[in-house]
Each structure stands twice: as structure tokens, then as C-alpha cells.
Motif scaffolding. Structure first.
Motif, short mmCIF file in Angstrom:
data_model
loop_
_atom_site.label_atom_id
_atom_site.label_comp_id
_atom_site.label_asym_id
_atom_site.label_seq_id
_atom_site.Cartn_x
_atom_site.Cartn_y
_atom_site.Cartn_z
N LEU A 1 0.85 -1.19 0.00
CA LEU A 1 0.00 0.00 0.00
C LEU A 1 0.89 1.24 0.00
N VAL A 2 0.63 2.13 -0.95
CA VAL A 2 1.36 3.40 -1.01
C VAL A 2 0.35 4.54 -0.90
N VAL A 3 0.56 5.43 0.06
CA VAL A 3 -0.26 6.64 0.16
C VAL A 3 0.63 7.81 -0.24
N ALA A 4 0.05 8.80 -0.89
CA ALA A 4 0.89 9.88 -1.42
C ALA A 4 0.21 11.23 -1.40
N CYS A 5 1.01 12.27 -1.09
CA CYS A 5 0.61 13.67 -1.28
C CYS A 5 1.45 14.20 -2.44
N TRP A 6 0.81 14.47 -3.56
CA TRP A 6 1.53 14.93 -4.76
C TRP A 6 1.73 16.44 -4.74
N ASP A 7 2.84 16.86 -5.26
CA ASP A 7 3.10 18.29 -5.44
C ASP A 7 2.86 18.66 -6.91
N GLU A 8 2.66 19.92 -7.15
CA GLU A 8 2.61 20.51 -8.51
C GLU A 8 1.59 19.88 -9.46
N GLU A 9 0.48 19.41 -8.91
CA GLU A 9 -0.60 18.95 -9.79
C GLU A 9 -1.11 20.11 -10.62
N GLU A 10 -1.14 21.30 -9.99
CA GLU A 10 -1.67 22.48 -10.68
C GLU A 10 -0.79 22.94 -11.84
N LYS A 11 0.41 22.38 -11.93
CA LYS A 11 1.31 22.71 -13.06
C LYS A 11 1.32 21.55 -14.06
N LYS A 12 0.18 20.96 -14.26
CA LYS A 12 0.02 19.83 -15.18
C LYS A 12 0.64 18.55 -14.63
N THR A 13 0.25 18.19 -13.43
CA THR A 13 0.58 16.91 -12.78
C THR A 13 2.09 16.59 -12.78
N VAL A 14 2.90 17.61 -12.50
CA VAL A 14 4.36 17.44 -12.53
C VAL A 14 4.82 16.42 -11.48
N GLY A 15 4.29 16.52 -10.26
CA GLY A 15 4.74 15.65 -9.18
C GLY A 15 4.45 14.18 -9.41
N SER A 16 3.19 13.88 -9.73
CA SER A 16 2.84 12.47 -9.96
C SER A 16 3.58 11.92 -11.18
N LYS A 17 3.77 12.75 -12.20
CA LYS A 17 4.51 12.29 -13.40
C LYS A 17 5.95 11.91 -13.04
N ALA A 18 6.57 12.70 -12.17
CA ALA A 18 7.95 12.41 -11.75
C ALA A 18 8.02 11.07 -11.03
N TYR A 19 7.04 10.82 -10.18
CA TYR A 19 6.98 9.55 -9.45
C TYR A 19 6.76 8.39 -10.42
N ILE A 20 5.80 8.57 -11.33
CA ILE A 20 5.46 7.50 -12.28
C ILE A 20 6.63 7.18 -13.20
N LYS A 21 7.34 8.22 -13.62
CA LYS A 21 8.52 8.01 -14.48
C LYS A 21 9.55 7.13 -13.76
N ARG A 22 9.77 7.43 -12.49
CA ARG A 22 10.71 6.65 -11.68
C ARG A 22 10.22 5.21 -11.54
N GLU A 23 8.93 5.04 -11.24
CA GLU A 23 8.37 3.70 -11.05
C GLU A 23 8.44 2.89 -12.33
N LYS A 24 8.12 3.56 -13.44
CA LYS A 24 8.12 2.90 -14.75
C LYS A 24 9.53 2.38 -15.07
N SER A 25 10.54 3.21 -14.76
CA SER A 25 11.92 2.81 -15.05
C SER A 25 12.36 1.63 -14.19
N ASN A 26 11.67 1.44 -13.06
CA ASN A 26 11.95 0.28 -12.19
C ASN A 26 10.99 -0.88 -12.46
N ASN A 27 10.24 -0.77 -13.56
CA ASN A 27 9.23 -1.79 -13.91
C ASN A 27 8.26 -2.07 -12.77
N ALA A 28 7.85 -1.03 -12.08
CA ALA A 28 6.93 -1.20 -10.95
C ALA A 28 5.60 -1.78 -11.42
#
Length: 268
Positions: free
Chosen positions: A116-143
Motif C-alpha cells: 500500500l502506497v499513500v501519497a501527497c503529490w506536489d505541482e498537480e496544478e502545473k500539469k501533474t508534474v509531481g505524480s509524473k515524476a513519481y510514475i517516471k521513476r516507477e516505470k523505469s523500475n518496472n513497478a
């Protein structure tokens, strides 16, 4: 007051929204930092492993409890904690962050098979910058992200008739839902579930639970082909779309923002 008495879930939720929405939450501003720390300490107090994910322009706060049987499979529950400038953002999105705290508390009480992962994202108001950064990292780790639940504005309800508007063209895309809203005299008294088809099985229990609590839910399923289309731009306006774009299943749980709340982004 007896400070030993724990506030009820509702009282705690309202208290959290009051604190979070004291002032705007823009990177580098003191209150942005204090809400960030609030996310970290809440998750930590509930037994989550906390990570401060500094991706350069902003900071996500993540809490993790490893799954017992399938630790590689992740389920996320999240909300963004930033605001637009000059706006306290009680609905957008203190309501969502406070909702994540309630969910984290409930889910931390028992063990889970998946992580279970809970998260508070930053910079959603700037076109989801925070969640994208997390997802990019996860994707590169084949999460293996099995599902992502995103709370985006869940605090505003209006039971007056004609308080709910519907995006243009929705009567063609979602005729049944639009008819149901019209039959209810266009009242803004429901929560909308906006999810892609791969998330459908994870969302199916929500309407059942809602019904048991006499809560109204509207479902808007988006096909794999449509989820990146500008036709559904109004259904992409939060961090769930960043998961969709990476082919991770996701749902946005929302009060429909400016289609109901006239004080959206403090514009009037």
C-alpha cells in the motif's frame, strides 16, 4: 475541553481541511512546507515507511506499507497538496488530502497482501508534474502498480436543483449518466468516479459501499482508446491521467470541480 478524547473521523477530517486550507500552498511558501510535513508525520504515525521524494521542482510525500504476500504489487491512494496562486484551496485539494489521511488510518489497521502506497503529490496544478515524476521513476523500475485511487476535490456538495453542470458533449458520451443527473434535477449531490477500463474491477466495490451508506455515485468509464483523447479533456484533469498515460489503472474520485463549485480556483 478534554484533550484526551479523540476527535471523531468527521471532526478530524474537518480539522485537517481547516489547517491545510489556512493559506495557499505554493512551492517555497511556509504553509506548503508545513502541509508537506503534516503528510509525512501523519503517514509516519500510522506506521508507513515515509519517503520525501524531491524530484527537483517539487516534493512528493510517500508512505509505504509492504504487502505480506505480493509486495511487488502496489495499490496507491493519493491526492495533491499544492494549490494555484492566491487560493486557499479548501476543496482543491485540502478535501482530497484529508481524505487520504482518513483512508491511510483505516487501511493501516490491518495487513494487506499487496503493498500500500499513500501519497501527497506536489505541482498537480502545473500539469501533474509531481505524480509524473513519481510514475517516471516507477516505470523505469518496472513497478507493478495494480491500481491508483486519486482524490481530487471531494468536499463540495450542493443539493439545490440546477447546481450541477455537465461538460459539453457528455450527452453523447455518457447518455445514461446525463439522463440520471437530469432526472435528479441537476443536483450536485453525488461523487463522480472517473476511471479507465483496466481499473473497472477495482472500482466496482465503491458504488456498493456507497449505496450501503446512502451516498450517490456516478460512474464514468473511459476506454483505453479514449483516455488520451482531447474529447475527454474534462475527465483528465488530475493526477490519475498521469497514471493512464503510463498504462497504469486509475480512478479519479471527485465532486466534479468547477462543474459544481463556483469558487473553484477562487475565481469568483
Amino acid at each position: 475541553e478534554n484533550s484526551n478524547v479523540e476527535p471523531s473521523q468527521t471532526e478530524q477530517y474537518v480539522q485537517d481541511i481547516r489547517f491545510i486550507s489556512k493559506m495557499p500552498r505554493i512551492s517555497a511558501e511556509p504553509h506548503h512546507k508545513s502541509v508537506q510535513q503534516m503528510c509525512a508525520s501523519r503517514f509516519n504515525d500510522l506506521g508507513f515507511q515515509v519517503e520525501i521524494h524531491n524530484y527537483g521542482t517539487g516534493i512528493n510525500v510517500l508512505g509505504t506499507i509492504l504487502g505480506k504476500q505480493k509486495p511487488a504489487e502496489k495499490i496507491l491512494v493519493s491526492a495533491h497538496y499544492d494549490t494555484v496562486a492566491d487560493c486557499n484551496g479548501a476543496d482543491d485539494n485540502a478535501s482530497g488530502v484529508a481524505g487520504v489521511f482518513v483512508t491511510a488510518k483505516l487501511l493501516s489497521r490491518k495487513q494487506h497482501n499487496r503493498t500500500l502506497v499513500v501519497a501527497c503529490w506536489d505541482e498537480e496544478e502545473k500539469k501533474t508534474v509531481g505524480s509524473k515524476a513519481y510514475i517516471k521513476r516507477e516505470k523505469s523500475n518496472n513497478a507493478d502498480i495494480k491500481m491508483s485511487y486519486v482524490y481530487e476535490m471531494i468536499g463540495y456538495k450542493n443539493a439545490n436543483s440546477n447546481s450541477q453542470q455537465v461538460p459539453q458533449g457528455f450527452e453523447l458520451l455518457y447518455p445514461q449518466q446525463v439522463k440520471a443527473i437530469q432526472n435528479n434535477q441537476n443536483r450536485g449531490d453525488f461523487i463522480a468516479l472517473v476511471f479507465d477500463d483496466s481499473a473497472a474491477s477495482f472500482v466496482s466495490t465503491i458504488p456498493v459501499a456507497a449505496k450501503n451508506h446512502k451516498l450517490s455515485v456516478m460512474q464514468f468509464e473511459v476506454s483505453a482508446k479514449m483516455k488520451t483523447s482531447p474529447v475527454v479533456a474534462d475527465l483528465r484533469r488530475s493526477d490519475h491521467s498521469a497514471f493512464w498515460d503510463a498504462d497504469y489503472p486509475a480512478v479519479m474520485i471527485t465532486d466534479t470541480a468547477n462543474f459544481r463549485n463556483h469558487h473553484y480556483h477562487c475565481l469568483n
